[in-house]
Design a protein around this motif. Structure first.
Motif, PDB file in Angstrom:
ATOM      1  N   UNK A  46       0.835  -1.211   0.000  1.00 30.87           N
ATOM      2  CA  UNK A  46       0.000   0.000   0.000  1.00 30.87           C
ATOM      3  C   UNK A  46       0.867   1.257   0.000  1.00 30.87           C
ATOM      4  N   UNK A  47       1.933   1.266   0.818  1.00 28.82           N
ATOM      5  CA  UNK A  47       2.825   2.427   0.861  1.00 28.82           C
ATOM      6  C   UNK A  47       3.515   2.641  -0.482  1.00 28.82           C
ATOM      7  N   UNK A  48       3.946   1.544  -1.106  1.00 30.92           N
ATOM      8  CA  UNK A  48       4.589   1.653  -2.421  1.00 30.92           C
ATOM      9  C   UNK A  48       3.638   2.231  -3.465  1.00 30.92           C
TER      10      UNK A  48
ATOM     11  N   UNK B  27       5.654   4.208 -12.139  1.00 25.60           N
ATOM     12  CA  UNK B  27       5.647   2.962 -11.384  1.00 25.60           C
ATOM     13  C   UNK B  27       6.987   2.254 -11.511  1.00 25.60           C
ATOM     14  N   UNK B  28       8.006   2.779 -10.860  1.00 24.65           N
ATOM     15  CA  UNK B  28       9.338   2.163 -10.851  1.00 24.65           C
ATOM     16  C   UNK B  28       9.957   2.382  -9.486  1.00 24.65           C
TER      17      UNK B  28
ATOM     18  N   UNK C 197       6.447  -5.865  -7.539  1.00 24.37           N
ATOM     19  CA  UNK C 197       5.136  -5.224  -7.434  1.00 24.37           C
ATOM     20  C   UNK C 197       4.957  -4.121  -8.465  1.00 24.37           C
ATOM     21  N   UNK C 198       5.894  -3.194  -8.525  1.00 18.27           N
ATOM     22  CA  UNK C 198       5.735  -2.050  -9.436  1.00 18.27           C
ATOM     23  C   UNK C 198       5.868  -2.441 -10.911  1.00 18.27           C
TER      24      UNK C 198
ATOM     25  N   UNK D 107      -7.000  -1.349  -7.872  1.00 13.37           N
ATOM     26  CA  UNK D 107      -6.950  -2.606  -8.630  1.00 13.37           C
ATOM     27  C   UNK D 107      -5.669  -3.368  -8.336  1.00 13.37           C
ATOM     28  N   UNK D 108      -4.533  -2.662  -8.277  1.00 15.12           N
ATOM     29  CA  UNK D 108      -3.263  -3.327  -7.987  1.00 15.12           C
ATOM     30  C   UNK D 108      -3.216  -3.808  -6.544  1.00 15.12           C
TER      31      UNK D 108
END
Length: 480
Positions: free
Chosen positions: A109-111, A121-122, A283-284, A297-298
């Motif tokens: 969630x923090x990411x 998103x990296x 994740x990213x 969604x992610x």
């Protein structure tokens, strides 16, 4: 505003690439005020502004994304969870496993929240946004070390176990070259891992990730079945020399379940459970390629993946432990007969699963290398292929020639895993989310600070356990 391009051929709008001729307010306010789904260059359509992330629109389905993230979570550490339960007891193990699943979901969630502010998103770009180029280098380096360690541990399992499987299926072939683990990992790397690693996008590996997970489901079903046909080997107690204090069980019998157990190995098993959900480098990249992406969604992809792995971990640990109780070894498969045809097939299934995980783990390393060395270059097949070949060549050299590779990368894992799970996501969140939106004394920021503190505690614990292991010669179990 002059735009630079990231390694995937899309615009890099990190702060260090914004022209110097703008004032600090002009240069950073746009970054800090962007919310989930916003872009730095809005697209006008029919007089309306459409907002989106700066990187390309993903094409990977929701289900395939779950397969890929679940496969990234599921590592060889599942083989050590029954041992962990034997040294913590059922109740304490369930509490620890549940806590780590929740903390891992919070970390993601923090990411995602930080990625929503930056607009890219990296993982490396989050480091760049938080601390400039040193942060970018730090994030890329930690991802590279962690994932090279994971790849090495997977191939190390192939090197050791595959010859035994071949000998079990084809007896009297011990002198042939094809039962030499060094040759086998090269063959597996060239014929299986490299072609998968050459895929342009991580989403394409959804099918192999699904097959990998099905192999581990077969392993799980076999462990459950063996519980009902295997007697506890009480006369061959593996842990008889370990003093045990069972708080809620009066007997010290090696073939009786303990609800809560405290012994010298208990502290060593906590990091095994803590790191069972490491998947943060993936994740990213998975978020980048998700179809119709949004933070909600992610997060749903992450929650389903974590819940699925939580169930698999818990069932494997319970049935593995209730089969061998206090006799269970650090790797569960060692407890089963190597002449058992079913368990030979299970060993093969586990090897297939870890082999198919290697390409998924390789993708974040390649992305980190591209972000560091070629941040302004568009996608190019030569670079894409060359980095994959070099990484596999390096990992094969390590697995073939370094005998104590697990000790080396055990120390790396003790530092990189807490950094990826706890420390970096929390620090990025604190630094990136603007104070106007969430002041430092707000509850979310205080929670993030506590989360980072917990990460440092886990890092100190893990390093301490590794040093104790080296000094005393006692082996801890598990891995990722």
């Amino acid at each position: 505003m002059e735009l630079q391009k990231t390694s995937n051929g899309h615009h890099d709008l990190s702060p260090d690439r914004i022209p110097e001729n703008g004032s600090p307010v002009t240069r950073f306010d746009a970054l800090e005020n962007i919310t989930e789904g916003d872009t730095f260059l809005p697209n006008k359509s029919n007089g309306k502004i459409e907002t989106q992330f700066t990187d390309f629109v993903g094409k990977t389905s929701f289900g395939m994304s779950i397969f890929n993230l679940s496969n990234a979570i599921l590592g060889s550490g599942i083989l050590g969870l029954a041992y962990a339960m034997a040294n913590t007891g059922i109740i304490l193990f369930v509490l620890l496993l549940t806590s780590m699943a929740i903390l891992s979901a919070y970390s993601i969630h923090l990411l995602l929240k930080s990625a929503g502010v930056v607009g890219i998103r990296a993982y490396e770009q989050l480091g760049n946004r938080a601390f400039g180029r040193p942060g970018k280098i730090l994030a890329a380096s930690i991802i590279t070390l962690n994932n090279i360690g994971a790849m090495s541990s997977y191939l190390f399992i192939v090197k050791i176990e595959l010859p035994h499987i071949i000998q079990g299926l084809l007896p009297d072939n011990s002198d042939y070259w094809f039962v030499d683990g060094r040759y086998l990992i090269i063959i597996i790397s060239v014929l299986v891992i490299l072609p998968l690693a050459l895929m342009k996008r991580l989403g394409y590996l959804g099918y192999t990730s699904g097959f990998s997970l099905s192999c581990m489901v077969f392993f799980l079903i076999s462990v459950i079945y063996k519980k009902f046909v295997t007697e506890c080997p009480e006369e061959h107690s593996y842990n008889k020399t370990v003093p045990t204090e069972s708080i809620y069980n009066s007997t010290d019998g090696m073939c009786e379940a303990k609800l809560i157990t405290i012994n010298p190995q208990t502290a060593f098993t906590i990091p095994i459970i803590a790191f069972a959900f490491v998947c943060h480098p993936e994740v990213l990249p998975i978020y980048t390629e998700l179809k119709n992406p949004s933070k909600k969604r992610m997060q749903k992809v992450a929650n389903i993946s974590i819940l699925t792995m939580f169930v698999m971990y818990l069932v494997t640990a319970i049935f593995g432990y209730l089969t061998f109780y206090g006799n269970v070894k650090s790797e569960l498969l060692e407890m089963y007969s190597k002449k058992d045809t079913l368990m030979l097939c299970v060993r093969l299934a586990v090897l297939i699963a870890v082999t198919l995980t290697v390409p998924v783990v390789l993708f974040p390393i390649r992305r980190a290398v591209l972000q560091l060395l070629f941040p302004d270059k568009p996608f190019h097949w030569v670079r894409h292929i060359s980095i994959a070949v070099c990484l596999l060549f390096l990992v094969n050299l390590l697995v073939i020639f370094v005998p104590n590779i697990r000790d080396i990368f055990g120390f790396i894992g003790a530092t990189s895993a807490p950094s990826l799970i706890f420390i970096l996501p929390g620090i990025f969140y604190i630094c990136i989310v603007p104070e106007e939106q969430e002041p430092l004394k707000s509850r979310p920021k205080i929670q993030a600070i506590a989360f980072v503190t917990l990460g440092f505690i886990f890092m100190i614990m893990s390093i301490t356990f590794i040093i104790i292991e080296w000094v005393t010669g006692k082996k801890t179990s598990g891995g990722h």
